[in-house]
Design an enzyme around this catalytic site. Structure first.
Site, PDB file in Angstrom:
ATOM      1  CD  GLU A  40      -2.443   1.459   2.673  1.00 55.57           C
ATOM      2  OE1 GLU A  40      -2.784   2.611   3.005  1.00 55.57           O
ATOM      3  OE2 GLU A  40      -2.617   0.448   3.387  1.00 55.57           O
ATOM      4  NE  ARG A  44      -0.327   8.634   5.107  1.00 53.93           N
ATOM      5  CZ  ARG A  44      -0.163   7.876   6.183  1.00 53.93           C
ATOM      6  NH1 ARG A  44       0.986   7.913   6.845  1.00 53.93           N
ATOM      7  NH2 ARG A  44      -1.133   7.086   6.607  1.00 53.93           N
ATOM      8  CE  LYS A 128      -5.915   1.454   5.807  1.00 52.49           C
ATOM      9  NZ  LYS A 128      -4.947   2.529   5.437  1.00 52.49           N
TER      10      LYS A 128
END
Length: 207
Positions: A40, A44, A128
């Site tokens: 993943e 960012r 999640k």
């Protein structure tokens, strides 16, 4: 792949914020050699999208997806560079609708009972839990088992080698997300053998 398939690839999903695209492929190879074939890569950093593109083209055996996908634009950009799935830190109707419209596997983040209901009521059964330890950790996941028996979770945020098995042992947890096996300083120093060893160590720890 649907979300359930994604969450069953590996018991550990590395959560990665890459600062330099040149590290993408060596990191992917290091993870794979350590027994983990999923990544993943978060959005960012400016390098995120390009890193996903490089891995998806150069190493198709690695299941690479995007993290920190927060809106429709993020989702479309991730799909355009070859992401096979997207993780979001939260859940919104915008993301749900966009994932269905554009046929992109979405694993949204939830932290409350109401958010789990929103997911379930939209036909999403794999989420999640984020931030995992701050939102209740093992205890909240146990509490979710009763009213949300169809739901599966990937707790992320505060998961580490010490509490890994506490999460993995739960029947509604398919995998965990973590940064501890991909330390930023180790990546920056190019010590990819260390990444491989951290993966092996973590997988051996799982009971």
């Amino acid at each position: 792949m649907n979300a359930n398939d994604v969450m069953k690839i590996s018991p550990i999903v590395p959560v990665i914020a890459l600062d330099d695209v040149k590290d993408a492929l060596p990191l992917a190879k290091a993870l794979s050699e350590g027994g983990i074939n999923i990544m993943e890569i978060t959005l960012r950093t400016p390098a995120g999208l390009k890193a996903i593109e490089v891995i998806s083209k150069e190493m198709p055996s690695m299941h690479v997806g995007a993290g920190t996908v927060c809106n429709n634009v993020d989702l479309l950009e991730a799909k355009a560079v070859g992401a096979k799935f997207v993780f979001s830190p939260g859940i919104s109707q915008e993301l749900i609708d966009s994932s269905k419209k554009h046929n992109m596997t979405l694993i949204p983040g939830v932290a409350t009972s109401s958010e789990v209901m929103l997911a379930q009521n939209n036909g999403i059964y794999n989420c999640k839990l984020f931030p995992a330890t701050l939102s209740g950790g093992v205890d909240i996941l146990k509490a979710f088992q009763g009213p949300y028996s169809k739901m599966n979770f990937c707790p992320t945020g505060g998961v580490n080698l010490e509490n890994l098995n506490d999460f993995i042992s739960l029947k509604n947890v398919l995998c965990v997300g973590g940064t501890w096996i991909v330390p930023k300083d180790v990546i920056k120093n190019g010590d990819f053998n260390k990444i491989t060893q951290l993966c092996i160590e973590a997988l051996k720890t799982i009971k």
